[in-house]
Design an enzyme around this catalytic site. Sequence first.
Site, PDB file in Angstrom:
ATOM      1  N   ASP A  32       0.876  -1.174   0.000  1.00  0.00           N
ATOM      2  CA  ASP A  32       0.000   0.000   0.000  1.00  0.00           C
ATOM      3  C   ASP A  32       0.912   1.223   0.000  1.00  0.00           C
ATOM      4  OD1 ASP A  32      -1.553   2.181   0.715  1.00  0.00           O
ATOM      5  OD2 ASP A  32      -2.590   1.148   2.347  1.00  0.00           O
ATOM      6  N   ILE A  33       0.810   2.033  -1.037  1.00  0.00           N
ATOM      7  CA  ILE A  33       1.746   3.145  -1.220  1.00  0.00           C
ATOM      8  C   ILE A  33       1.653   4.165  -0.080  1.00  0.00           C
ATOM      9  CG2 ILE A  33       0.318   4.722  -2.605  1.00  0.00           C
ATOM     10  CD1 ILE A  33       2.771   4.913  -4.535  1.00  0.00           C
ATOM     11  N   ASN A  46      -7.045  12.517 -11.147  1.00  0.00           N
ATOM     12  CA  ASN A  46      -7.850  12.862 -12.340  1.00  0.00           C
ATOM     13  C   ASN A  46      -7.597  14.326 -12.694  1.00  0.00           C
ATOM     14  OD1 ASN A  46      -9.870  14.504 -10.787  1.00  0.00           O
ATOM     15  ND2 ASN A  46     -10.239  12.490  -9.862  1.00  0.00           N
ATOM     16  N   GLY A  54      -9.713   4.414  -5.557  1.00  0.00           N
ATOM     17  CA  GLY A  54      -8.418   3.779  -5.810  1.00  0.00           C
ATOM     18  C   GLY A  54      -7.298   4.358  -4.967  1.00  0.00           C
ATOM     19  N   VAL A  55      -6.139   4.479  -5.579  1.00  0.00           N
ATOM     20  CA  VAL A  55      -4.970   4.960  -4.847  1.00  0.00           C
ATOM     21  C   VAL A  55      -5.153   6.431  -4.470  1.00  0.00           C
ATOM     22  CG1 VAL A  55      -3.586   5.519  -6.907  1.00  0.00           C
ATOM     23  CG2 VAL A  55      -2.444   4.860  -4.812  1.00  0.00           C
ATOM     24  N   ASP A  56      -5.847   7.175  -5.297  1.00  0.00           N
ATOM     25  CA  ASP A  56      -6.141   8.589  -5.003  1.00  0.00           C
ATOM     26  C   ASP A  56      -6.922   8.702  -3.690  1.00  0.00           C
ATOM     27  OD1 ASP A  56      -6.221  11.315  -5.480  1.00  0.00           O
ATOM     28  OD2 ASP A  56      -7.709  11.219  -7.084  1.00  0.00           O
TER      29      ASP A  56
HETATM   30  N1  AR6 Z   1      -1.292   1.488  -3.094  1.00  0.00           N
HETATM   31  C1  AR6 Z   1      -0.755   1.118  -4.272  1.00  0.00           C
HETATM   32  N2  AR6 Z   1      -1.502   0.884  -5.384  1.00  0.00           N
HETATM   33  C2  AR6 Z   1      -2.846   1.008  -5.264  1.00  0.00           C
HETATM   34  C3  AR6 Z   1      -3.484   1.388  -4.054  1.00  0.00           C
HETATM   35  C4  AR6 Z   1      -2.644   1.627  -2.930  1.00  0.00           C
HETATM   36  N3  AR6 Z   1      -3.144   1.992  -1.739  1.00  0.00           N
HETATM   37  N4  AR6 Z   1      -4.823   1.427  -4.274  1.00  0.00           N
HETATM   38  C5  AR6 Z   1      -5.026   1.070  -5.557  1.00  0.00           C
HETATM   39  N5  AR6 Z   1      -3.841   0.822  -6.157  1.00  0.00           N
HETATM   40  P1  AR6 Z   1      -6.568   3.664  -9.748  1.00  0.00           P
HETATM   41  P2  AR6 Z   1      -6.297   5.053 -12.327  1.00  0.00           P
HETATM   42  C6  AR6 Z   1      -3.554   0.430  -7.550  1.00  0.00           C
HETATM   43  O1  AR6 Z   1      -7.953   3.242 -10.091  1.00  0.00           O
HETATM   44  O2  AR6 Z   1      -6.579   3.804 -13.067  1.00  0.00           O
HETATM   45  C7  AR6 Z   1      -9.395   7.675  -9.099  1.00  0.00           C
HETATM   46  O3  AR6 Z   1     -10.747   7.780  -8.794  1.00  0.00           O
HETATM   47  C8  AR6 Z   1      -4.669  -0.219  -8.335  1.00  0.00           C
HETATM   48  O4  AR6 Z   1      -4.727  -1.618  -8.053  1.00  0.00           O
HETATM   49  O5  AR6 Z   1      -6.326   4.168  -8.382  1.00  0.00           O
HETATM   50  O6  AR6 Z   1      -5.162   5.921 -12.772  1.00  0.00           O
HETATM   51  C9  AR6 Z   1      -8.806   9.003  -9.563  1.00  0.00           C
HETATM   52  O7  AR6 Z   1      -9.371  10.105  -8.881  1.00  0.00           O
HETATM   53  C10 AR6 Z   1      -4.210   0.058  -9.764  1.00  0.00           C
HETATM   54  O8  AR6 Z   1      -3.278  -0.930 -10.216  1.00  0.00           O
HETATM   55  O9  AR6 Z   1      -6.055   4.840 -10.751  1.00  0.00           O
HETATM   56  C11 AR6 Z   1      -9.141   9.006 -11.023  1.00  0.00           C
HETATM   57  O10 AR6 Z   1     -10.454   9.471 -11.253  1.00  0.00           O
HETATM   58  C12 AR6 Z   1      -3.484   1.390  -9.659  1.00  0.00           C
HETATM   59  O11 AR6 Z   1      -3.289   1.630  -8.263  1.00  0.00           O
HETATM   60  C13 AR6 Z   1      -9.034   7.562 -11.411  1.00  0.00           C
HETATM   61  O12 AR6 Z   1      -9.257   6.818 -10.215  1.00  0.00           O
HETATM   62  C14 AR6 Z   1      -4.210   2.575 -10.258  1.00  0.00           C
HETATM   63  O13 AR6 Z   1      -5.616   2.436 -10.057  1.00  0.00           O
HETATM   64  C15 AR6 Z   1      -7.642   7.226 -11.901  1.00  0.00           C
HETATM   65  O14 AR6 Z   1      -7.632   5.907 -12.374  1.00  0.00           O
END
Ligand code: AR6
Length: 202
Positions: A32-33, A46, A54-56
């Site tokens: 977890d980052i 975004n 997600g990570v955001d």
């Molecule tokens: N630590 C590391 N990686 C993670 C974590 C974490 N805590 N949580 C998720 N991931 P995403 P995107 C991974 O959807 O595709 C948001 O709503 C996850 O498994 O977070 O760039 C933003 O506001 C995946 O492999 O980002 C935007 O609207 C990776 O992080 C939109 O999502 C990216 O998944 C961006 O979408």
Amino acid sequence: MVSVYPKYNAVMLRAEFKIGIKDREFSLVVGDITKIPADAIGNAANSRLAGGGGVDGAIHRAGGPAIMRGLDEIRARIGQCPAGDAVATSAGKLPAQWVIHAVGPIYRDGRSGEPTALRSCYERCLELSDELGTRTLTLPAISTGVYGYPMDLASKIAVAAVASKLSGGETRVERVTFVLFDDTAFRQFAAATLEIMPTVAS
Ligand code: AR6
């Protein structure tokens, strides 16, 4: 599983892979980052810089409201942040000084500028790190969640972008770590690294 790649000075444990590129370190970990200390943490944001899932979402939850306050100021100045670009805020309560919010492309068909925009995200993360004077940077797999970028394609672009900056001495960042959320992502990034490194590590 432990694999050793002496030619590249690389060791792969089950969930950690480190490789030396010149005097820099490039590594992959599963985790977890928000839990891993670094000078700067990359975020997959975004273009509205509005937070999300997600990570955001995890970064905003763990870092607290200081991060959104920083983004409010940036939004007031520049409006939106286009795909392929990034902005930096303080990291609030995260174990870091900065969060670098990179806006990845939404994946359509791979022929709509997505590879260029994705590569640019990582390059901008390193450029902003240099401007901020950070030495260690963690990065997520941008665009591979909600934005739908296939992990096998995204991993190659991500690794190539970072490895070429490190090997070309184009950044002062000393250690870049991709923090992958699960084993599948980790394996894709490890495969991409082994495919790409022979061209940059020698
Ligand atoms: N630590 C590391 N990686 C993670 C974590 C974490 N805590 N949580 C998720 N991931 P995403 P995107 C991974 O959807 O595709 C948001 O709503 C996850 O498994 O977070 O760039 C933003 O506001 C995946 O492999 O980002 C935007 O609207 C990776 O992080 C939109 O999502 C990216 O998944 C961006 O979408």
